[in-house]
Design a protein around this motif. Structure first.
Motif, short mmCIF file in Angstrom:
data_model
loop_
_atom_site.label_atom_id
_atom_site.label_comp_id
_atom_site.label_asym_id
_atom_site.label_seq_id
_atom_site.Cartn_x
_atom_site.Cartn_y
_atom_site.Cartn_z
N GLU A 87 -54.79 34.30 11.09
CA GLU A 87 -53.48 33.76 11.46
C GLU A 87 -53.63 32.64 12.50
O GLU A 87 -52.96 31.61 12.42
CB GLU A 87 -52.60 34.88 12.02
N ALA A 88 -54.52 32.82 13.47
CA ALA A 88 -54.75 31.78 14.48
C ALA A 88 -55.31 30.51 13.84
O ALA A 88 -54.92 29.40 14.21
CB ALA A 88 -55.70 32.29 15.56
N LEU A 89 -56.20 30.66 12.87
CA LEU A 89 -56.76 29.51 12.17
C LEU A 89 -55.69 28.79 11.36
O LEU A 89 -55.58 27.55 11.40
CB LEU A 89 -57.91 29.95 11.28
N GLU A 90 -54.88 29.53 10.64
CA GLU A 90 -53.76 28.94 9.89
C GLU A 90 -52.81 28.22 10.84
O GLU A 90 -52.33 27.13 10.54
CB GLU A 90 -53.02 30.01 9.10
N ASN A 91 -52.54 28.82 11.99
CA ASN A 91 -51.68 28.21 13.00
C ASN A 91 -52.27 26.90 13.50
O ASN A 91 -51.58 25.90 13.64
CB ASN A 91 -51.43 29.19 14.15
N LEU A 92 -53.57 26.91 13.79
CA LEU A 92 -54.24 25.70 14.25
C LEU A 92 -54.09 24.58 13.22
O LEU A 92 -53.74 23.44 13.56
CB LEU A 92 -55.72 25.97 14.50
N LEU A 93 -54.34 24.90 11.96
CA LEU A 93 -54.31 23.87 10.92
C LEU A 93 -52.91 23.40 10.58
O LEU A 93 -52.68 22.19 10.43
CB LEU A 93 -54.99 24.40 9.65
N GLY A 137 -57.58 25.66 0.99
CA GLY A 137 -56.76 25.29 2.14
C GLY A 137 -56.24 26.46 2.95
O GLY A 137 -55.63 26.25 4.00
N HIS A 138 -56.46 27.67 2.48
CA HIS A 138 -55.99 28.87 3.19
C HIS A 138 -57.03 29.97 3.05
O HIS A 138 -57.73 30.04 2.04
CB HIS A 138 -54.66 29.36 2.63
N VAL A 139 -57.10 30.85 4.06
CA VAL A 139 -57.97 32.02 3.97
C VAL A 139 -57.40 32.90 2.87
O VAL A 139 -56.22 33.23 2.89
CB VAL A 139 -58.03 32.78 5.32
N GLN A 140 -58.25 33.23 1.91
CA GLN A 140 -57.79 34.04 0.78
C GLN A 140 -58.99 34.71 0.11
O GLN A 140 -60.11 34.22 0.24
CB GLN A 140 -57.02 33.20 -0.23
#
Length: 187
Positions: free
Chosen positions: A10-16, A42-45
């Protein structure tokens, strides 16, 4: 594994995507980004059995040498200081650097401009010739981006260069301005 923790993901998605950030993975960093799904999606999955990946070099051992790579897409902010067609002489050092993907995935990545860099011969042509594409990556892929270009993964070590004292006896353009481009993105 660490980045699969929901808090970190979630923090990585927020950063990007909330804080307008960028992510760069070189060599093992590229492997991590692709194993997370950040590349090429483009997303952690979770990955599928046929998701693009990095695997062992076809010669079955570690490679360490200089290669020629060509910028083929500048849609990523990481390449804002480059032009399509620029060729850079960059160091590689890996045992698992061969990019593999299905023909359909390769066509899709190419159509979307996500193939950022390719291994090329001395005339600047992408090739399967092991002298120039030493790990035998499909379509000579050296680096890819996420669909929006925020995430870049590449095998060659752009950071292993110093204008003063490294690779002075090797011909070629060794200064690949990725870090300059990353800094300029935030100005």
């Amino acid at each position: 594994t660490l980045f699969r923790n929901p808090v970190l993901s979630e923090a990585l998605e927020n950063l990007l995507y909330q804080r307008d950030g960028l992510a760069l993975g070189i060599c093992n960093g590229f492997q991590a980004l692709i194993k997370l799904g950040l590349l090429p999606y483009g997303h952690v999955q979770p990955l599928k059995a046929d998701s693009p990946t990095l695997t062992y070099n076809t010669i079955g051992r570690h490679l360490s040498r200089m290669v020629e790579t060509k910028v083929v897409s500048v849609m990523s902010p990481w390449f804002s200081s480059c032009k399509a067609g620029d060729v850079h002489t960059v160091a590689i050092s890996h045992g698992e650097g061969r990019f593999v993907a299905t023909p359909e995935q390769i066509r899709e990545l190419a159509a979307k401009g996500q193939i950022a860099t390719q291994y090329v011969d001395l005339s600047g042509k992408a090739t399967y010739d092991s002298e120039y594409n030493p790990n035998q990556s499909v379509l000579a892929v050296e680096g890819i981006t996420s669909p929006d270009g925020r995430v870049l993964g590449k095998m060659a070590h752009t950071e292993r260069f110093s204008a003063e004292d490294v690779f002075q006896n090797i011909a070629g353009n060794k200064l690949q301005p990725l870090f300059k481009s990353g800094v300029e993105y935030f100005k």
